[in-house]
Design an enzyme around this catalytic site. Structure first.
Site, mmCIF file in Angstrom:
data_model
loop_
_atom_site.group_PDB
_atom_site.id
_atom_site.type_symbol
_atom_site.label_atom_id
_atom_site.label_comp_id
_atom_site.label_asym_id
_atom_site.label_seq_id
_atom_site.Cartn_x
_atom_site.Cartn_y
_atom_site.Cartn_z
ATOM 1 N N SER A 37 0.869 -1.365 0.107
ATOM 2 C CA SER A 37 0.023 -0.077 0.050
ATOM 3 C C SER A 37 0.814 1.302 0.013
ATOM 4 O O SER A 37 2.026 1.217 0.434
ATOM 5 C CB SER A 37 -1.198 0.158 1.378
HETATM 6 N N1 SAH Z 1 -1.269 -4.720 4.164
HETATM 7 C C1 SAH Z 1 -0.559 -5.039 2.951
HETATM 8 C C2 SAH Z 1 -1.152 -4.578 1.721
HETATM 9 C C3 SAH Z 1 -1.246 -5.840 0.644
HETATM 10 S S1 SAH Z 1 -2.317 -5.554 -0.764
HETATM 11 C C4 SAH Z 1 0.931 -4.355 2.792
HETATM 12 O O1 SAH Z 1 1.192 -3.578 3.734
HETATM 13 O O2 SAH Z 1 1.784 -4.640 2.008
HETATM 14 C C5 SAH Z 1 -3.781 -6.749 -0.072
HETATM 15 C C6 SAH Z 1 -3.388 -8.089 0.140
HETATM 16 O O3 SAH Z 1 -4.661 -8.623 0.614
HETATM 17 C C7 SAH Z 1 -2.799 -8.917 -0.895
HETATM 18 O O4 SAH Z 1 -1.539 -9.355 -0.666
HETATM 19 C C8 SAH Z 1 -3.742 -9.974 -1.132
HETATM 20 O O5 SAH Z 1 -3.164 -11.373 -1.777
HETATM 21 C C9 SAH Z 1 -4.569 -10.033 0.170
HETATM 22 N N2 SAH Z 1 -5.840 -10.489 -0.070
HETATM 23 C C10 SAH Z 1 -7.014 -10.428 -0.700
HETATM 24 N N3 SAH Z 1 -7.936 -10.821 -0.375
HETATM 25 C C11 SAH Z 1 -7.733 -11.709 0.817
HETATM 26 C C12 SAH Z 1 -8.386 -12.471 1.539
HETATM 27 N N4 SAH Z 1 -9.874 -12.921 1.355
HETATM 28 N N5 SAH Z 1 -7.647 -13.091 2.732
HETATM 29 C C13 SAH Z 1 -6.602 -12.571 3.088
HETATM 30 N N6 SAH Z 1 -5.619 -11.826 2.328
HETATM 31 C C14 SAH Z 1 -6.274 -11.505 1.013
#
Ligand code: SAH
Length: 206
Positions: A55
């Protein structure tokens, strides 16, 4: 470069000094592919592999600030991704439970967090199910966009707790919602503005 990023976040309206101090302690360059290292203190989202993104720092700061955290709180994060947001929450003095649905990302991030001595409980699974074994939580932060509010997750929120989640159609802007459980049976919803996240997908992926 990190200090400059912190000043940029301040100029964009982040005012909670605890959040700014926590972000000033996390080495964001270690959470990105080395090819993006030189961009790591720009206020931008970047690819982290498996089609996912770390993010944007402003978004991490905004969500962290809006969570209104106190030390020792128990936080559930949905979407571990790079692990950066989890590291910021740990730097705020909270205990962090984070769930990721992509196995490769889960494995890589687990190793990285261990190496950096960040100690969240991280789990490979479907975030729609939350982490029932550790529920209820003081705060829930969802870092992927859901089409609607997942009721199963809300059920893991304590009375007095808040959940932050971007909600809206895939590929478009979503609204950042704050859902607060003011009483056992009462949820109060507040719209905190427009953001753009990768989608929250159903079920874990092998
Ligand atoms: N908090 C993260 C942001 C990552 S982007 C950071 O600081 O880097 C969002 C993430 O959510 C992705 O890695 C994606 O694989 C995950 N994601 C999407 N749907 C999900 C679900 N149902 N359960 C767990 N993770 C999920």
């Amino acid at each position: 470069m990190r200090r400059q990023l912190i000043e940029e976040l301040r100029s964009k309206g982040i005012s909670d000094e605890r959040v700014l101090a926590a972000m000033n302690r996390v080495p964001r360059h270690l959470f990105l592919d080395s090819s993006f290292e030189s961009f790591s203190y720009q206020d931008k989202a970047f690819p982290i592999g498996s089609g996912q993104t770390i993010s944007q720092p402003y978004t991490v700061a905004f969500q962290t600030e809006q969570l209104a955290l106190e030390k020792e709180m128990k936080i559930l994060e949905v979407g571990t991704g790079s692990g950066y947001q989890a590291a910021v929450l740990l730097e705020m003095g909270c205990s962090v439970y984070s769930v990721e649905r992509q196995i490769d990302l889960f494995k890589t991030t687990k190793k990285l967090l261990e190496r950096l001595q960040y100690r969240p409980v991280i789990s490979y699974g479907d975030g729609y199910k939350g982490m029932a074994a550790y529920a209820p939580f003081d705060r829930i932060i969802v870092t992927a966009a859901a089409k609607e509010v997942p009721q199963g997750l809300l059920s893991q929120l304590k009375v007095g707790g808040h959940m932050l989640i971007p909600v809206g159609p895939e590929g478009e802007e979503q609204r950042m919602l704050q859902l607060s459980r003011t009483k056992q049976s009462t949820i109060v919803q507040k719209d905190l503005g427009a953001f753009r996240f990768v989608p929250m997908l159903q079920d874990k992926q092998h």
